[in-house]
Every structure is written in structure tokens, then in C-alpha cells.
Design a protein around this motif. Structure first.
Motif, PDB file in Angstrom:
ATOM      1  N   LEU A  37       0.828  -1.208   0.000  1.00 42.79           N
ATOM      2  CA  LEU A  37       0.000   0.000   0.000  1.00 42.79           C
ATOM      3  C   LEU A  37       0.860   1.254   0.000  1.00 42.79           C
ATOM      4  CD1 LEU A  37      -2.896  -0.783   2.541  1.00 42.79           C
ATOM      5  CD2 LEU A  37      -2.998  -0.818   0.048  1.00 42.79           C
ATOM      6  N   ASN A  38       1.889   1.260   0.822  1.00 46.34           N
ATOM      7  CA  ASN A  38       2.771   2.434   0.882  1.00 46.34           C
ATOM      8  C   ASN A  38       3.402   2.727  -0.475  1.00 46.34           C
ATOM      9  OD1 ASN A  38       2.348   3.011   3.618  1.00 46.34           O
ATOM     10  ND2 ASN A  38       3.934   1.591   4.289  1.00 46.34           N
ATOM     11  N   GLN A  39       3.816   1.685  -1.171  1.00 47.80           N
ATOM     12  CA  GLN A  39       4.427   1.868  -2.492  1.00 47.80           C
ATOM     13  C   GLN A  39       3.439   2.424  -3.509  1.00 47.80           C
ATOM     14  OE1 GLN A  39       6.154  -1.901  -3.574  1.00 47.80           O
ATOM     15  NE2 GLN A  39       7.774  -1.772  -2.020  1.00 47.80           N
ATOM     16  N   LEU A  40       2.158   2.166  -3.294  1.00 44.50           N
ATOM     17  CA  LEU A  40       1.123   2.627  -4.219  1.00 44.50           C
ATOM     18  C   LEU A  40       0.606   4.020  -3.866  1.00 44.50           C
ATOM     19  CD1 LEU A  40      -0.859  -0.730  -4.527  1.00 44.50           C
ATOM     20  CD2 LEU A  40       0.386   0.425  -6.378  1.00 44.50           C
ATOM     21  N   GLY A  41       1.207   4.643  -2.850  1.00 43.99           N
ATOM     22  CA  GLY A  41       0.763   5.976  -2.466  1.00 43.99           C
ATOM     23  C   GLY A  41      -0.383   5.979  -1.481  1.00 43.99           C
ATOM     24  N   LEU A  42      -0.764   4.798  -0.967  1.00 49.63           N
ATOM     25  CA  LEU A  42      -1.779   4.687   0.069  1.00 49.63           C
ATOM     26  C   LEU A  42      -1.046   4.536   1.404  1.00 49.63           C
ATOM     27  CD1 LEU A  42      -4.139   2.354  -1.931  1.00 49.63           C
ATOM     28  CD2 LEU A  42      -4.891   4.496  -0.866  1.00 49.63           C
ATOM     29  N   ASN A  43      -0.627   5.661   1.920  1.00 46.73           N
ATOM     30  CA  ASN A  43       0.282   5.651   3.065  1.00 46.73           C
ATOM     31  C   ASN A  43      -0.407   5.186   4.346  1.00 46.73           C
ATOM     32  OD1 ASN A  43       2.728   6.297   4.513  1.00 46.73           O
ATOM     33  ND2 ASN A  43       1.596   8.044   5.344  1.00 46.73           N
ATOM     34  N   VAL A  44       0.202   4.212   5.014  1.00 44.67           N
ATOM     35  CA  VAL A  44      -0.264   3.737   6.319  1.00 44.67           C
ATOM     36  C   VAL A  44       0.668   4.359   7.364  1.00 44.67           C
ATOM     37  CG1 VAL A  44      -0.707   1.713   7.767  1.00 44.67           C
ATOM     38  CG2 VAL A  44      -1.093   1.594   5.282  1.00 44.67           C
ATOM     39  N   PRO A  45       0.223   5.394   8.079  1.00 46.25           N
ATOM     40  CA  PRO A  45       1.132   6.162   8.949  1.00 46.25           C
ATOM     41  C   PRO A  45       1.718   5.361  10.105  1.00 46.25           C
ATOM     42  CG  PRO A  45      -0.903   7.372   8.534  1.00 46.25           C
ATOM     43  CD  PRO A  45      -1.116   5.983   8.041  1.00 46.25           C
ATOM     44  N   VAL A  46       0.957   4.370  10.607  1.00 43.31           N
ATOM     45  CA  VAL A  46       1.428   3.555  11.730  1.00 43.31           C
ATOM     46  C   VAL A  46       1.226   2.085  11.369  1.00 43.31           C
ATOM     47  CG1 VAL A  46       1.294   3.094  14.205  1.00 43.31           C
ATOM     48  CG2 VAL A  46       0.646   5.353  13.316  1.00 43.31           C
ATOM     49  N   VAL A  47       2.291   1.315  11.414  1.00 45.88           N
ATOM     50  CA  VAL A  47       2.158  -0.117  11.136  1.00 45.88           C
ATOM     51  C   VAL A  47       1.327  -0.755  12.241  1.00 45.88           C
ATOM     52  CG1 VAL A  47       3.380  -2.301  10.876  1.00 45.88           C
ATOM     53  CG2 VAL A  47       4.349  -0.210   9.910  1.00 45.88           C
ATOM     54  N   PRO A  48       0.233  -1.401  11.914  1.00 46.85           N
ATOM     55  CA  PRO A  48      -0.600  -2.016  12.947  1.00 46.85           C
ATOM     56  C   PRO A  48       0.145  -3.129  13.668  1.00 46.85           C
ATOM     57  CG  PRO A  48      -1.340  -2.670  10.756  1.00 46.85           C
ATOM     58  CD  PRO A  48      -0.314  -1.604  10.558  1.00 46.85           C
ATOM     59  N   ASP A  49       0.016  -3.152  14.982  1.00 49.27           N
ATOM     60  CA  ASP A  49       0.671  -4.199  15.768  1.00 49.27           C
ATOM     61  C   ASP A  49      -0.278  -5.330  16.128  1.00 49.27           C
ATOM     62  OD1 ASP A  49      -0.501  -3.607  18.665  1.00 49.27           O
ATOM     63  OD2 ASP A  49       0.036  -1.696  17.784  1.00 49.27           O
ATOM     64  N   GLY A  50      -1.525  -5.247  15.650  1.00 48.14           N
ATOM     65  CA  GLY A  50      -2.500  -6.285  15.933  1.00 48.14           C
ATOM     66  C   GLY A  50      -3.680  -6.188  14.987  1.00 48.14           C
ATOM     67  N   ALA A  51      -4.651  -7.084  15.186  1.00 49.43           N
ATOM     68  CA  ALA A  51      -5.865  -7.138  14.364  1.00 49.43           C
ATOM     69  C   ALA A  51      -5.522  -7.443  12.905  1.00 49.43           C
ATOM     70  CB  ALA A  51      -6.679  -5.851  14.490  1.00 49.43           C
ATOM     71  N   PHE A  52      -6.394  -7.025  11.977  1.00 50.62           N
ATOM     72  CA  PHE A  52      -6.148  -7.293  10.551  1.00 50.62           C
ATOM     73  C   PHE A  52      -6.652  -6.137   9.691  1.00 50.62           C
ATOM     74  CE2 PHE A  52      -9.429 -10.403  12.186  1.00 50.62           C
ATOM     75  CZ  PHE A  52     -10.537  -9.603  11.992  1.00 50.62           C
ATOM     76  N   TYR A  53      -6.191  -4.935  10.052  1.00 49.34           N
ATOM     77  CA  TYR A  53      -6.608  -3.741   9.332  1.00 49.34           C
ATOM     78  C   TYR A  53      -5.404  -2.912   8.883  1.00 49.34           C
ATOM     79  CZ  TYR A  53     -11.055  -4.846  11.574  1.00 49.34           C
ATOM     80  OH  TYR A  53     -12.183  -5.484  12.003  1.00 49.34           O
TER      81      TYR A  53
END
Length: 394
Positions: free
Chosen positions: A308-324
């Protein structure tokens, strides 16, 4: 027919509106080269493992289908207690555990037991919408406090103290959280709870994704802090039993009689068959399977977030749990000639046959910029989703 003001206060669950549109389009494109891929619903693609299925079938064959006590099967409460000791090293007596008809029922019971009309409950923004609606249904008011990526989209003790007012009753947190998949650092959670306790308030925490933690720094239950913490949990996520509608809550011992009275009147009990099935969740064979699946969820995260980050859909915080994945879609929306996550989600649905969730449900703090992807899908489906995103985003 005149509706109650309570019903009028409850906002629509917009994710379900998007889901209905996705289902309608899915029927149209079912036979095409690109059938619909659903990354919008937070539901594991796994089902209950064999021992759990067999336990449910045995309960039906044996006629074990009558009501249980409102607090749940004693044997199940004991097994949940043992799980806390084995998994988290925390002593949670079975007498403090209440088995419920899903985490939703647990949240409803907690709110009805503790919130009076006009009470305010502090919550992070963004957060899961139904949690604030449980507060509203109890005649309380959810006060959403904007959070940032630097705060892992979680409340801090400083923000709780600053927002506390004369009508504040407590806080409702989630760790790991939906939609961000982020958890509260244990030290910060201790500070939050201390601030709440010093004001005579309640700390209510949704831990339904706790079993799906991937980082030892965060994968700890809030029950280790103090017995006055109220924890909500579920068999839906880690245990893969969404439609079985089974959860539990851990409450201070003094609160058990009140919760029991409410449960008797509102629910009678959780599903008896589901309770007998859940006993098998804690067998070694089942736990081994759940841990294998947890590793699979982590592998999906480790593939999908960088993509997602490479596609320009930036995830500001890497999730440490769940599946989102909580992704900023600003640049991607511009690439498709639209503005905001709502229009972006529908445009993506139309062009890529990919269903995702716009941020509208989760609060107002810049949520129009964000979309939620669910990685509760196979690696093959996630890889195909990335390929489609790459195609439509150029």
C-alpha cells in the motif's frame, strides 16, 4: 410512527451501506474476469477449527441446548480464566468472568450497568462506531478526542486529563483498535487508568483483537494493571467464531451481581451450543491451529502494508495487531479524479471491483482522508488486490 429520541441519535452504520453496494456490484460481475474482492469487512476468513465444530455437534446430539445461567457455563468461565494465566500470566478468577452473547452484548451490559443519562465517556477519534453507539443507547454521550499517528491513534493520560469535565464518567478504549490496528503502550495505559481512578471514573477497554497481537511490547491485557479495569473480549476474532455470537467480559467482583441481573433480563444467556463449542477452543490442538492462523495474519500484514505504501496509500502507523490497514488515500483519490475517502471507495469499487471501507464511520478527525482495508482475506486475494490497485492508480 414516532421513533424514540434514542433511536434517532444512532447514526447509520455506513460501512454496511458500502457493503450493500459492493454486494450488488458483485452479482453483476460474478462471471467476469475480475469478480469482486471484499477487503471491507472485519471478519476472519477462517472458520472454527475441527475440535470446536465437533464440540458443537456433540452438544446438539446430546441435547445440551437448554438455557445456561446468565453468567455462562462454569466450565467455560474456568477455561477462560486458565487462558489468561497461560497466555498472559495474569490471575483472573472465573467468578469475575461473564460469558455474553458476543462482545456487543458485553459492551451493552457494561454501559447499562455504569452509565447514567448525560454521563460522558471519552473515546479516541478514530474508533469503532458501534462502541460510541452503545454509550448513546445507555443515554450517555461519547466524547471523541482527536488523535494522531504520533500517538498511535490512541488516547494519552494528558489528553484524558485535559478533556475530563464535570459529566465525565470514564474512558472507553480499544487495544488493538479498529480501524487502525494499533495498541496502547502498557505504560501509557497505566497512566490513563491512574488518571481515571483518581477522578472516580471507569476504565473500559475493548480487547477483542488482543489474541491477534504481533508485538510483545503491546500484546498484554489491561487486566494486568488493576482489577478495576473492565475488559471486553470475544470469540469472534482470534477464535474465528463470528457468527456464533459469543464473547465475555471481566469485571470487578462487586459489579458481577448487577451485570448478572441485566443479563438475565436482557439476554437470559449466551448461546448454549456456542458455549459448549467454545470449551474446545482451549484444547492444545485448537490453540496450535489458532497460532498458525495468527502467523498467517501477520504474514498478510507484512506483505500488504508495504505494498500500500508503495502505491501511495500511506499507512502512517504499522498495525501491531488485528487485521486492518488505516491508509491515507489523498494522493490515490487525486489519481482517480475524486476527493475524499467516500468517493474514493466507490470509485475503487467501480474500477477495480475492490470493496474497502471509507473512514466516515470511525469519527471526524480527518477520517475523510482515510480508508480501512481488511486483511482478513487470503494472501492470493491480497496479491490480486494489489495488482488491481496498481493498475487503476497507474
Amino acid at each position: 410512527m414516532k421513533l424514540s429520541t434514542r433511536a434517532e441519535r444512532i447514526e447509520p452504520f455506513y460501512v454496511m451501506e458500502v457493503a450493500k453496494a459492493a454486494q450488488a456490484l458483485a452479482r453483476e460481475v460474478a462471471g467476469s474476469r475480475e469478480p469482486m474482492i471484499f477487503l471491507n469487512i472485519g471478519e476472519p476468513d477462517f472458520t472454527a477449527p475441527p475440535l470446536v465444530q465437533e464440540a458443537a455437534a456433540k452438544a446438539v446430539r446430546d441435547g445440551a441446548t437448554q438455557y445456561t445461567q446468565a453468567l455462562g457455563l462454569d466450565a467455560l468461565r474456568e477455561r477462560i480464566s486458565a487462558w489468561y494465566a497461560q497466555r498472559f500470566g495474569v490471575d483472573v478468577p472465573a467468578r469475575r468472568i461473564v460469558v455474553t452473547a458476543g462482545a456487543s452484548a458485553a459492551l451493552q451490559l457494561a454501559c447499562l450497568a455504569l452509565i447514567d443519562a448525560g454521563d460522558e465517556i471519552l473515546m479516541p477519534d478514530p474508533s469503532y462506531p458501534c462502541n460510541r453507539h452503545f454509550v448513546s443507547a445507555a443515554e450517555g454521550r461519547a466524547v471523541l478526542i482527536p488523535t494522531t499517528a504520533e500517538e498511535r491513534y490512541q488516547l494519552s493520560a494528558a489528553k484524558v486529563e485535559a478533556a475530563w469535565g464535570p459529566r465525565t464518567r470514564g474512558v472507553l478504549l480499544a487495544s488493538p483498535s479498529n480501524p487502525t490496528g494499533t495498541s496502547i503502550a502498557p505504560d501509557e495505559l497505566r497512566r490513563i487508568h491512574a488518571a481515571v481512578q483518581s477522578r472516580g471514573g471507569i476504565t473500559l477497554i475493548d480487547e477483542i483483537y488482543l489474541g491477534l497481537s504481533y508485538d510483545d511490547a503491546f500484546g498484554q491485557t489491561a487486566l494486568a494493571i488493576d482489577e478495576n479495569v473492565i475488559s471486553i473480549n470475544s470469540f469472534s476474532k482470534y477464535f474465528n467464531m463470528t457468527g456464533w455470537r459469543l464473547g465475555w467480559m471481566v469485571v470487578p467482583e462487586v459489579l458481577v451481581p448487577a451485570v448478572e441481573r441485566l443479563a438475565q433480563n436482557l439476554f437470559i444467556c449466551a448461546s448454549t451450543v456456542s458455549q459448549f463449542a467454545a470449551l474446545a477452543c482451549f484444547e492444545l490442538e485448537s490453540i496450535a491451529e489458532y497460532e498458525r492462523r495468527r502467523a498467517e495474519f501477520k504474514a498478510r500484514r507484512d506483505y500488504f502494508i508495504p505494498a500500500l505504501n508503495q502505491l501511495g496509500l500511506n499507512v502512517p502507523v504499522v498495525p501491531d495487531g488485528a487485521f486492518y490497514a488505516w491508509a491515507d488515500c489523498t494522493r490515490a483519490a487525486e489519481a482517480l479524479g475524486v476527493s475524499g475517502s467516500w468517493d474514493f471507495a466507490y470509485e475503487l469499487m467501480r474500477r477495480a471491483h475492490l470493496a474497502i471501507t471509507p473512514g466516515r464511520d470511525f469519527g471526524t478527525a480527518e477520517t475523510a482522508r482515510y480508508v480501512r482495508f481488511s486483511t482478513a482475506n487470503s494472501m492470493a486475494q491480497l496479491q490480486e488486490s494489489v495488482a488491481r490497485l496498481a493498475r487503476v492508480l497507474g
